[in-house]
Design a protein around this motif. Structure first.
Motif, short mmCIF file in Angstrom:
data_model
loop_
_atom_site.label_atom_id
_atom_site.label_comp_id
_atom_site.label_asym_id
_atom_site.label_seq_id
_atom_site.Cartn_x
_atom_site.Cartn_y
_atom_site.Cartn_z
N ARG A 33 46.54 38.42 40.05
CA ARG A 33 45.10 38.66 39.93
C ARG A 33 44.79 39.55 38.74
O ARG A 33 45.53 40.48 38.42
CB ARG A 33 44.55 39.30 41.22
CG ARG A 33 44.57 38.32 42.38
CD ARG A 33 43.93 38.86 43.63
NE ARG A 33 43.92 37.80 44.64
CZ ARG A 33 42.93 36.93 44.78
NH1 ARG A 33 41.85 37.02 44.03
NH2 ARG A 33 43.00 35.99 45.70
N ASP A 37 40.31 38.18 40.39
CA ASP A 37 40.52 36.75 40.60
C ASP A 37 41.88 36.37 40.05
O ASP A 37 42.43 37.07 39.18
CB ASP A 37 39.43 35.95 39.87
CG ASP A 37 39.19 34.58 40.50
OD1 ASP A 37 39.97 34.18 41.38
OD2 ASP A 37 38.20 33.92 40.11
N THR A 38 42.45 35.27 40.54
CA THR A 38 43.74 34.85 40.02
C THR A 38 43.57 34.29 38.60
O THR A 38 42.51 33.77 38.24
CB THR A 38 44.39 33.77 40.91
OG1 THR A 38 43.58 32.60 40.91
CG2 THR A 38 44.60 34.29 42.32
N ASN A 41 42.72 30.59 38.71
CA ASN A 41 41.34 30.28 39.11
C ASN A 41 40.37 30.58 37.98
O ASN A 41 39.35 29.90 37.82
CB ASN A 41 40.95 31.05 40.36
CG ASN A 41 39.84 30.36 41.15
OD1 ASN A 41 39.83 29.13 41.28
ND2 ASN A 41 38.90 31.12 41.65
N ARG A 42 40.67 31.59 37.17
CA ARG A 42 39.83 31.87 36.01
C ARG A 42 39.89 30.72 35.01
O ARG A 42 38.87 30.36 34.40
CB ARG A 42 40.26 33.18 35.34
CG ARG A 42 39.81 34.43 36.09
CD ARG A 42 40.05 35.69 35.29
NE ARG A 42 39.51 36.84 35.99
CZ ARG A 42 38.25 37.23 35.97
NH1 ARG A 42 37.38 36.54 35.23
NH2 ARG A 42 37.85 38.28 36.64
N LYS A 45 37.76 27.93 36.47
CA LYS A 45 36.34 28.24 36.34
C LYS A 45 35.87 28.08 34.90
O LYS A 45 34.72 27.69 34.64
CB LYS A 45 36.07 29.66 36.83
CG LYS A 45 36.16 29.82 38.33
CD LYS A 45 35.93 31.27 38.72
CE LYS A 45 35.93 31.45 40.23
NZ LYS A 45 35.75 32.89 40.62
N SER A 71 44.77 30.40 46.10
CA SER A 71 44.50 31.05 44.82
C SER A 71 43.37 30.42 44.02
O SER A 71 42.98 30.97 43.00
CB SER A 71 45.77 31.04 43.96
OG SER A 71 46.82 31.73 44.61
N ASP A 73 39.58 27.89 43.76
CA ASP A 73 38.38 27.31 44.36
C ASP A 73 38.37 25.82 44.02
O ASP A 73 38.16 25.46 42.86
CB ASP A 73 37.12 27.99 43.82
CG ASP A 73 37.09 29.47 44.12
OD1 ASP A 73 37.57 29.85 45.21
OD2 ASP A 73 36.60 30.25 43.27
N SER A 242 35.20 41.94 38.76
CA SER A 242 34.92 42.21 40.17
C SER A 242 36.05 43.02 40.78
O SER A 242 37.21 42.87 40.43
CB SER A 242 34.74 40.90 40.95
OG SER A 242 35.90 40.11 40.88
N PRO A 244 38.25 43.68 43.95
CA PRO A 244 38.60 42.91 45.14
C PRO A 244 38.11 43.57 46.43
O PRO A 244 38.20 44.80 46.59
CB PRO A 244 40.14 42.88 45.10
CG PRO A 244 40.49 43.16 43.68
CD PRO A 244 39.42 44.07 43.16
N PRO A 402 35.64 37.61 48.01
CA PRO A 402 35.09 37.74 46.65
C PRO A 402 34.65 39.17 46.40
O PRO A 402 34.02 39.79 47.25
CB PRO A 402 33.91 36.77 46.64
CG PRO A 402 34.28 35.74 47.67
CD PRO A 402 35.03 36.49 48.74
#
Length: 406
Positions: A33, A37-38, A41-42, A45, A71, A73, A242, A244, A402
Motif C-alpha cells: 500500500r 491504496d495498493t 489498484n492505483r 484506477k 487488493s 476494485d 488517504s 487507511p 477506504p
C-alpha cells in the motif's frame, strides 16, 4: 505480420506475476500500500479514469489469487489470468487473454504494475502517436542526463559512454495487438532475455517511436522508491492521499463439552471423546471469528443474526454464519486482511490440526492461509476449561476500509 490501419482501440495488460520483494514489507510490491491504496489498484484506477471502458487484463501469480481480489476494485471490464515464470511469458498470457475477448482491441498498452504515477497526459501522448502511425510501436522515455561510465568486474572505469541519443525507457509501451502477440509467441522459442516489450519490435526490425516520458512516472522497486512515491502523493494536489481506516474486531465464544465422538473446530471435524453442546454445530472458533467480523462493522453479535431460538439453525454448519459476516463486511466496503483465532482448552491438541484449520478458515473467508492464525493454550487445569467441561475461543479480525482523503 498484419499491419492495421484502423483507428486504434485500446486494451491494457498489466504484468503483476513477479515474486520480487526488494521493496520490503515481505510482499510483492504490486500489493503493497501507498497513500492508503495498493500500488496495483492505483494503476487500475489510472487507466479506468482515463478510459471508462477499455479492457484491463491483470496477469498475476497463481498463489496470489486471494490477495489480488482483496487488493483491487473490479468492474465488468477488468479480467485476471495467471502468468508464467518469466515476465515475457506473463505478458504473453495477458496478450492471449486480451486477444480472445469477443471484441478485442486493435492495440494494447503494456504497463508495469509498479508504475502507479503515470499521468493522463502521458497516456494521451502515447495514444496520439498510435493514431498518427498505428503500425509503429510507441514508448515513453526520458533522455539520460547523467554522465555514464562503463566498469570492469573490479569496479574500475574502462570507458565513458556518450549519453547522446540515450534514453531511459518507461511504460506504458503500446503496439498493435496482433503484431506484439505474434512476436511474443515467437519469443517463447528464443533464448533471449527481454527487459521490455519494445525489444521484441526492435529485434524484428519493426519501428518504435519515443514520446517524452514523465519524471513522476516512477517505478516502485526499492523501499526508497516508496518513500519518494509518498512524497509525490503529498506534493501533487491532483493525487489524493488517504489515511487507511483500519478496524479491528474482537470475538469471544464458549460452549460446554458433553459426551460424544467428534468435535468441530474452525470447520475441521476432529475425533474426540466429547462434543460441544450448542444449537448449531457449536464451532466455538468460527463463532468467535464471526463475532469479530461483526464487531469490526459494529453489527451486534452472532446471536442477533442467528438466534439460538430459530429452528432453521439447529445443527447448522457454522461456516454459514462466518460467510454471512464476511459478506456484511464486504458490503460495508471493508477488505479483510487478517484473522486470528485462539483456543483455550485442555484437549484436543490444536497443534495437530492447526494447518487444516487455517486452510478451512482461509477457504471460507477468501484469504491466503498465510493471513490466517490459529493457536491455543491450556488453562493449566484451572476452572471449567481445566476440568474439560468446555472450550473457549477468542478471535480478532483486521479489516481495512477506504481511507480519509487528505
Amino acid at each position: 505480420m498484419a499491419i492495421t490501419t484502423e483507428t486504434p482501440t485500446i486494451g491494457v495488460v498489466i504484468p503483476a506475476a513477479g515474486r520480487g520483494t526488494r521493496a520490503g514489507h515481505g510482499c510483492q510490491k504490486a500489493y503493497r500500500r501507498i497513500g492508503g491504496d495498493t500500488v496495483l489498484n492505483r494503476v487500475i484506477k489510472l487507466f479506468r479514469s482515463w478510459d471508462a471502458n477499455c479492457p484491463i487484463i491483470i496477469v498475476h501469480h497463481e498463489a496470489d489469487t486471494s490477495l489480488l481480489e482483496a487488493s483491487i476494485d473490479r468492474d465488468f471490464n477488468i479480467y485476471s489470468t495467471t502468468g508464467g515464470v518469466e515476465r515475457q511469458l506473463s505478458v504473453l498470457q495477458g496478450l492471449r487473454f486480451l486477444s480472445s475477448l469477443p471484441h478485442s482491441p486493435t492495440h494494447v498498452f503494456i504497463h508495469d504494475a509498479a508504475r502507479p504515477f503515470a499521468s493522463h497526459r502521458l497516456l494521451n501522448d502515447v495514444l496520439e502517436s498510435l493514431i498518427n502511425d498505428p503500425s509503429t510501436g510507441v514508448i515513453p522515455a526520458i533522455a539520460v542526463s547523467d554522465t555514464l561510465k562503463r566498469t570492469d568486474s573490479n569496479g574500475l572505469i574502462t570507458a565513458t559512454v556518450p549519453r547522446d541519443e540515450l534514453f531511459r525507457a518507461q511504460t506504458p509501451q503500446a503496439f498493435a495487438l496482433e503484431t506484439i502477440l505474434q512476436l511474443h509467441e515467437t519469443a517463447t522459442t528464443s533464448n533471449s532475455s527481454y527487459t521490455d516489450d519494445a525489444s521484441l519490435f526492435e529485434e524484428a526490425g519493426l519501428p518504435v517511436r519515443i514520446v517524452p516520458g514523465d519524471s513522476q512516472n516512477l517505478k516502485l522497486t526499492y523501499s526508497s522508491d516508496f518513500e519518494e512515491g509518498e512524497r509525490l502523493l503529498r506534493a501533487n494536489s491532483q493525487i489524493p492521499v488517504s489515511v487507511p481506516d483500519v478496524r479491528v474486531g474482537h470475538g469471544y465464544d464458549t460452549h460446554s463439552l458433553v459426551p460424544g465422538k467428534e468435535i468441530t473446530l474452525c470447520g475441521v471435524k476432529i475425533p474426540h471423546t466429547a462434543t460441544l453442546l450448542g444449537h448449531s454445530d457449536a464451532d466455538v472458533g468460527l463463532h468467535a471469528l464471526t463475532n469479530a467480523f461483526l464487531g469490526a462493522i459494529s453489527a451486534a453479535d452472532i446471536g442477533s443474526h442467528f438466534s439460538p431460538k430459530d429452528e432453521r439453525w439447529r445443527g447448522a454448519s457454522s461456516d454459514q454464519f462466518l460467510k454471512h459476516a464476511v459478506l456484511l463486511v464486504r458490503e460495508a466496503g471493508g477488505v479483510i486482511t487478517h484473522c486470528d483465532v485462539s483456543f483455550v482448552c485442555e484437549k484436543p491438541r490444536i497443534s495437530e490440526h492447526r494447518e487444516a484449520m487455517r486452510d478451512s478458515v482461509a477457504g471460507i473467508v477468501g484469504l491466503d492461509s498465510s493471513r490466517i492464525s490459529v493457536k491455543a493454550g491450556t488453562n493449566e487445569r484451572n476452572g471449567f476449561v481445566g476440568r474439560e467441561e468446555g472450550i473457549v475461543a477468542f478471535a480478532t479480525a483486521t479489516v481495512v476500509f477506504p481511507g480519509v482523503v487528505l
